[in-house]
Design an enzyme around this catalytic site. Structure first.
Site, PDB file in Angstrom:
ATOM      1  N   LYS A  11       0.833  -1.199   0.000  1.00  0.00           N
ATOM      2  CA  LYS A  11       0.000   0.000   0.000  1.00  0.00           C
ATOM      3  C   LYS A  11       0.873   1.257   0.000  1.00  0.00           C
ATOM      4  CE  LYS A  11      -3.823  -2.392   2.373  1.00  0.00           C
ATOM      5  NZ  LYS A  11      -4.592  -2.496   3.655  1.00  0.00           N
ATOM      6  N   TYR A  51     -12.437  -3.267  -2.771  1.00  0.00           N
ATOM      7  CA  TYR A  51     -12.887  -3.327  -1.377  1.00  0.00           C
ATOM      8  C   TYR A  51     -14.419  -3.294  -1.266  1.00  0.00           C
ATOM      9  CZ  TYR A  51      -8.133  -2.893   0.491  1.00  0.00           C
ATOM     10  OH  TYR A  51      -6.818  -3.119   0.842  1.00  0.00           O
ATOM     11  N   ASN A 114      -1.599  -0.073   7.207  1.00  0.00           N
ATOM     12  CA  ASN A 114      -1.047  -1.365   7.598  1.00  0.00           C
ATOM     13  C   ASN A 114      -0.256  -2.037   6.483  1.00  0.00           C
ATOM     14  OD1 ASN A 114      -3.143  -2.065   5.980  1.00  0.00           O
ATOM     15  ND2 ASN A 114      -4.344  -3.090   7.556  1.00  0.00           N
ATOM     16  N   HIS A 117      -1.722  -5.544   1.435  1.00  0.00           N
ATOM     17  CA  HIS A 117      -2.925  -6.339   1.189  1.00  0.00           C
ATOM     18  C   HIS A 117      -2.518  -7.725   0.720  1.00  0.00           C
ATOM     19  CE1 HIS A 117      -6.807  -7.680  -0.345  1.00  0.00           C
ATOM     20  NE2 HIS A 117      -6.121  -8.153  -1.372  1.00  0.00           N
ATOM     21  N   GLU A 128      -8.798 -11.547  -7.663  1.00  0.00           N
ATOM     22  CA  GLU A 128      -7.943 -10.361  -7.565  1.00  0.00           C
ATOM     23  C   GLU A 128      -6.805 -10.405  -8.582  1.00  0.00           C
ATOM     24  OE1 GLU A 128      -8.866  -9.687  -2.804  1.00  0.00           O
ATOM     25  OE2 GLU A 128      -6.820 -10.112  -3.426  1.00  0.00           O
TER      26      GLU A 128
HETATM   27  P1  IDP Z   1      -7.042  -7.169   5.926  1.00  0.00           P
HETATM   28  O1  IDP Z   1      -6.283  -6.168   5.095  1.00  0.00           O
HETATM   29  O2  IDP Z   1      -6.281  -7.587   7.149  1.00  0.00           O
HETATM   30  O3  IDP Z   1      -7.581  -8.324   5.117  1.00  0.00           O
HETATM   31  P2  IDP Z   1      -9.776  -6.160   5.938  1.00  0.00           P
HETATM   32  O4  IDP Z   1     -10.740  -6.476   7.020  1.00  0.00           O
HETATM   33  O5  IDP Z   1      -9.976  -6.829   4.608  1.00  0.00           O
HETATM   34  O6  IDP Z   1      -8.307  -6.391   6.511  1.00  0.00           O
HETATM   35  O7  IDP Z   1      -9.835  -4.588   5.728  1.00  0.00           O
HETATM   36  C1  IDP Z   1      -9.255  -3.975   4.606  1.00  0.00           C
HETATM   37  C2  IDP Z   1      -8.456  -2.776   5.044  1.00  0.00           C
HETATM   38  O8  IDP Z   1      -9.330  -1.788   5.591  1.00  0.00           O
HETATM   39  C3  IDP Z   1      -7.456  -3.060   6.169  1.00  0.00           C
HETATM   40  O9  IDP Z   1      -6.251  -3.614   5.691  1.00  0.00           O
HETATM   41  C4  IDP Z   1      -7.279  -1.690   6.749  1.00  0.00           C
HETATM   42  O10 IDP Z   1      -6.412  -0.881   5.949  1.00  0.00           O
HETATM   43  C5  IDP Z   1      -8.692  -1.154   6.675  1.00  0.00           C
HETATM   44  N1  IDP Z   1      -9.461  -1.480   7.885  1.00  0.00           N
HETATM   45  C6  IDP Z   1      -9.964  -2.664   8.236  1.00  0.00           C
HETATM   46  N2  IDP Z   1     -10.653  -2.611   9.403  1.00  0.00           N
HETATM   47  C7  IDP Z   1     -10.560  -1.365   9.790  1.00  0.00           C
HETATM   48  C8  IDP Z   1     -11.077  -0.667  10.945  1.00  0.00           C
HETATM   49  O11 IDP Z   1     -11.773  -1.214  11.802  1.00  0.00           O
HETATM   50  N3  IDP Z   1     -10.766   0.656  11.020  1.00  0.00           N
HETATM   51  C9  IDP Z   1     -10.035   1.275  10.071  1.00  0.00           C
HETATM   52  N4  IDP Z   1      -9.542   0.659   8.952  1.00  0.00           N
HETATM   53  C10 IDP Z   1      -9.809  -0.645   8.834  1.00  0.00           C
HETATM   54 MG    MG Z   2      -8.984  -8.238   3.498  1.00  0.00          MG
END
Ligand code: IDP
Ligand code: MG
Length: 158
Positions: A11, A51, A114, A117, A128
């Site tokens: 990212k 997303y 974070n 992805h 994807e």
């Molecule tokens: P992942 O990347 O660990 O699979 P996902 O639940 O698919 O997590 O969420 C996609 C992205 O959305 C996350 O990587 C993060 O950047 C963001 N995200 C997920 N949950 C939250 C949250 O509760 N607050 C803020 N951002 C979130």
């Molecule tokens: Mg995810």
């Protein structure tokens, strides 16, 4: 465990924090093969589609802004049980909850920024990969390089 492909993208925070080499290096050292790799700026509509399952969540709009805020590095990785192994190497979604030794555990503190992805299932990996790459953008490697990663003496890599 089968040999799988998975889709990873680094990212915008990973690119701006100069962690691209560090993160790719971890996957290379683990034994994954890189089948495709490119840097690009994702369009807002592409990110909204990627997303789509999070549409309506409180973090959806900030997530779209985040992932479109700069260039990303996208790759296809191949290896044994690749989808789950890459997810384990990433850590948990939130940096603070990710164990040391994982990518997010070592380099992230945020609930949003974070770094990475990774596809969360074999089915989403197929979808994807198809969204990010044309089939002819995936290379095939010589197999002799794998013989010290897996036991290749049988019919399947073990
Ligand atoms: P992942 O990347 O660990 O699979 P996902 O639940 O698919 O997590 O969420 C996609 C992205 O959305 C996350 O990587 C993060 O950047 C963001 N995200 C997920 N949950 C939250 C949250 O509760 N607050 C803020 N951002 C979130
Ligand atoms: Mg995810």
């Amino acid at each position: 465990m089968p040999i799988e492909k998975t889709l990873v993208f680094l990212k915008p925070d990973a690119v701006q924090r100069a962690l691209v080499g560090e993160i790719i290096s971890r996957f290379e050292r683990k034994g994954f093969r890189i089948l495709a790799l490119k840097m690009l700026e994702l369009s807002e509509s592409f990110v909204r589609e990627h997303y789509a399952t999070h549409r309506g969540e409180h973090f959806y709009e900030p997530l779209v802004r985040y992932v479109t805020s700069g260039p990303v590095v996208v790759m296809v990785l191949e290896g044994k049980n690749a989808v789950q192994v890459v997810r384990d190497m990433m850590g948990e979604t939130f940096g603070t909850e990710s164990p040391p030794g994982s990518i997010r555990g070592d380099f992230a503190l945020s609930d949003r920024y974070n770094l990475i992805h990774g596809s969360d299932s074999v089915q989403s990996a197929v979808e994807e990969i198809g969204r990010f790459f044309r089939p002819d953008e995936l290379v095939s490697h010589p197999t002799d390089g794998l013989r010290w990663v897996y036991d290749m003496t049988g019919t399947e890599p073990v």
